[in-house]
Design a protein around this motif. Structure first.
Motif: not given
Length: 159
Positions: A13-15, A17-18, A20-21, A24, A114
């Motif tokens: 999940e941390e990966y 999130d990276g 997704r950032a 973005d 995702i």
């Protein structure tokens, strides 16, 4: 060089999130899958724009990233519409043919994590130094392999 190596206690999940950032900030990310025999790379994020993700197999990381980013810019910035059987002569350096990926959910792990299982993808199949594609007689590129992840579409008749 790999996220998991640099973050041995990190979670998936941390990966994500990276990723997704990055999506973005830049519109998409390029995910490289290391393998001695079958390396490949794919975009993650084009789905958010209603576009298919892009895949390339059998190339080195930097070349994969350069090609996928350039083609992603072609479709997002220039409005190029990719279709199966289309040929792209990329900067007179690579001849590519577009092939629809049959099972993107099997190959594009992080894109499907995702965006879900209905991710679409197009593979950029590359020609060898003699401009032969993998299904043509005599295709070869040393020991490099290039798995094709879908069926080649018929070439449309010339107008």
């Amino acid at each position: 060089m790999c996220w998991k190596c640099d973050n041995p206690n990190g979670t998936e999940e941390e990966y994500l999130d990276g990723l997704r950032a990055t999506i973005d900030d830049h519109g998409w990310a390029v995910q490289y899958v290391e393998s001695d025999k079958r390396p490949f790379a794919y975009t993650v994020g084009l789905t958010r724009r209603g576009l298919p993700e892009l895949v390339i197999t059998g190339m080195a990381p930097r070349t994969s990233m350069r090609l996928l980013n350039s083609i992603a810019h072609m479709i997002t910035d220039d409005g190029t519409v990719l279709a199966p059987a289309m040929h792209i002569d990329y900067q007179n350096e690579f001849l590519l043919e577009v092939v629809e990926v049959e099972h993107p959910d099997v190959h594009l792990l992080y894109a499907t994590r995702i965006y879900g299982p209905n991710v679409r993808a197009l593979q950029m199949v590359w020609a060898d130094d003699h401009r032969r594609l993998p299904w043509e007689r005599g295709w070869g590129h040393g020991r490099r392999r290039q798995p094709v992840l879908g069926m080649r579409a018929p070439i449309p008749p010339a107008a």
